[in-house]
Design a protein around this motif. Sequence first.
Motif, PDB file in Angstrom:
ATOM      1  N   ASN A 334       0.823  -1.198   0.118  1.00  0.00           N
ATOM      2  CA  ASN A 334       0.025  -0.199   0.028  1.00  0.00           C
ATOM      3  C   ASN A 334       0.790   1.376  -0.191  1.00  0.00           C
ATOM      4  O   ASN A 334       0.701   2.296  -0.787  1.00  0.00           O
ATOM      5  N   ILE A 335       2.137   1.272   0.753  1.00  0.00           N
ATOM      6  CA  ILE A 335       2.884   2.522   0.795  1.00  0.00           C
ATOM      7  C   ILE A 335       3.485   2.485  -0.696  1.00  0.00           C
ATOM      8  O   ILE A 335       3.378   3.692  -1.142  1.00  0.00           O
ATOM      9  N   ARG A 336       3.797   1.488  -1.278  1.00  0.00           N
ATOM     10  CA  ARG A 336       4.443   1.744  -2.519  1.00  0.00           C
ATOM     11  C   ARG A 336       3.514   2.291  -3.472  1.00  0.00           C
ATOM     12  O   ARG A 336       3.816   3.185  -4.351  1.00  0.00           O
ATOM     13  N   GLU A 337       2.414   1.758  -3.453  1.00  0.00           N
ATOM     14  CA  GLU A 337       1.148   2.403  -4.376  1.00  0.00           C
ATOM     15  C   GLU A 337       1.017   3.708  -4.209  1.00  0.00           C
ATOM     16  O   GLU A 337       0.702   4.350  -5.043  1.00  0.00           O
ATOM     17  N   THR A 338       0.948   4.103  -2.940  1.00  0.00           N
ATOM     18  CA  THR A 338       0.646   5.506  -2.459  1.00  0.00           C
ATOM     19  C   THR A 338       1.715   6.451  -3.094  1.00  0.00           C
ATOM     20  O   THR A 338       1.709   7.503  -3.537  1.00  0.00           O
ATOM     21  N   LEU A 339       3.259   5.895  -2.837  1.00  0.00           N
ATOM     22  CA  LEU A 339       4.157   6.467  -3.315  1.00  0.00           C
ATOM     23  C   LEU A 339       4.190   6.860  -4.815  1.00  0.00           C
ATOM     24  O   LEU A 339       4.329   7.910  -5.200  1.00  0.00           O
ATOM     25  N   LYS A 340       3.828   5.817  -5.605  1.00  0.00           N
ATOM     26  CA  LYS A 340       3.564   6.068  -7.102  1.00  0.00           C
ATOM     27  C   LYS A 340       2.692   6.792  -7.409  1.00  0.00           C
ATOM     28  O   LYS A 340       2.751   7.666  -8.389  1.00  0.00           O
ATOM     29  N   THR A 341       1.619   6.709  -6.764  1.00  0.00           N
ATOM     30  CA  THR A 341       0.223   7.660  -7.024  1.00  0.00           C
ATOM     31  C   THR A 341       0.928   9.260  -6.750  1.00  0.00           C
ATOM     32  O   THR A 341       0.313   9.925  -7.794  1.00  0.00           O
ATOM     33  N   PHE A 342       1.665   9.688  -5.737  1.00  0.00           N
ATOM     34  CA  PHE A 342       1.973  10.932  -5.734  1.00  0.00           C
ATOM     35  C   PHE A 342       3.393  11.125  -6.234  1.00  0.00           C
ATOM     36  O   PHE A 342       3.821  12.193  -5.906  1.00  0.00           O
ATOM     37  N   SER A 343       3.802  10.242  -7.116  1.00  0.00           N
ATOM     38  CA  SER A 343       5.027  10.641  -8.006  1.00  0.00           C
ATOM     39  C   SER A 343       6.245  10.824  -7.139  1.00  0.00           C
ATOM     40  O   SER A 343       7.054  11.547  -7.312  1.00  0.00           O
ATOM     41  N   VAL A 344       5.982  10.317  -6.050  1.00  0.00           N
ATOM     42  CA  VAL A 344       7.346  10.083  -4.932  1.00  0.00           C
ATOM     43  C   VAL A 344       8.268   8.882  -5.287  1.00  0.00           C
ATOM     44  O   VAL A 344       7.627   7.786  -5.753  1.00  0.00           O
ATOM     45  N   SER A 345       9.553   8.915  -5.187  1.00  0.00           N
ATOM     46  CA  SER A 345      10.398   7.937  -5.559  1.00  0.00           C
ATOM     47  C   SER A 345       9.774   6.568  -4.941  1.00  0.00           C
ATOM     48  O   SER A 345       9.611   6.412  -3.849  1.00  0.00           O
TER      49      SER A 345
END
Length: 444
Positions: A334-345
């Motif tokens: 879930n953290i990885r997906e959220t990071l991806k959604t917000f264009s964070v590394s």
Amino acid sequence: MAGKRSLSPSPTQPLTKPPDRRITQPARRCLKSISTTFETQPLSGFINALDEVRVAAKCLADDSDERISKRGAGLIRKIDSFAPSITLIGQVKAGKTALVNAMVGIPGLLPSDVNPWTSVVTELQVNRKSVDGNHKARFTFFNRSEWDNLVSTGGRLGEMAGRAGATEESEKVLQQIVEMRDKTEARLGSSFELLLGKSHKYGYYDNELIQRYVCVGDPDDEDLDPGNKRGRFADITKSAELAVEIPQFPISMRFRDTPGVNDTFMVREQATLRSLRGSEICLVVLSAHQALNTTDMALIRMMSNFEKRQVILFVNRIDELENPSEQIAEIRENIRETLKTFSVSEDSEIVFGSAKWAEAALSGDLDALSEDSQNALLNYASARPEVDAEDSNDHTWILSGIPALMEAVYKRVLEGSGKRLVDSMGSQLSNIYREPLKIPQNPA
């Protein structure tokens, strides 16, 4: 004035009350396990490189040429002052203070079970000998200019909100600061003006002393005795610095504990934003029950725009999960997906662990853990068959995530400021040795 009680000790006279800050035997073993891990890894090479540079610089410092001697001494000072900073940020009650205590191997060093919470950026200076001369603690107050800036503009946070068009938020900051000013001035009376711009320094520190400066007190408490007043100076304290001697640490480091970013008193969020300046690593502390939300993401996005900012995510309180062996994988995804959604590394390192488990391992008292926490520990251990430990205490220490977290910290230090230091020292030494001898000419 005769008969009037002093609100504080002399700001220049150290007190020598002996601190109770001993590293326990289990803690020595835990910390030793971290340093031993790096003896065959790049950290050992980095330390050896610094030692070689120091030897070369010492030869220069002993040179009869005064100019060369000064340059050699300057290189030694630069090596001695090397202390990367790690700033812990996260929401209120995410467990930042308990985590930083565990990272330095001293449970309870900073108050982590008080309510209300930490309100001042507190820096632990590991193996820096002292914060100022022979003092072990220094608490610095806002000066008049800084205080007036807070009141007139809301400080950095108010300015940011104003430029972003967040008028309502900007007004809220100002309102909170005015209320804080009125309460603080009423609490400290005529001493308020005298304290601005000053520092209180001590030859010791303990929980009672630290709480007086960094933990918010009860605003309705009218007791004026500073010895028993939690948070008495917290509103006007800009920073707190504590010197901690831990021989098990391979290099000097600075750990900054900060107020929560979702503190309802937004001025403390401003203090956290200020503390990020110049930090080598930003350690984002999340709670396993609320691993990532919009508040955390706003902070991560903000830091990702800074140069040289290196982010590590530590998901704390996995001891409170019912089934960590399965839930951790889900939380990570879930953290990885959220990071991806917000264009964070998506390459940001994520470490899972428990400051509570670390405290138990450091104290050597696993029985102090609640039944639920012990069950979670056993559940997590079942999913980590690769963990090899001599006994249950070592096993718990590894599962707490602290060794993995410190490995991530050291890795980033070596890739960042550590590499820059060694490269810079090597370049300066080369320039000095290549420099031709300048013979002064006799005047005509």
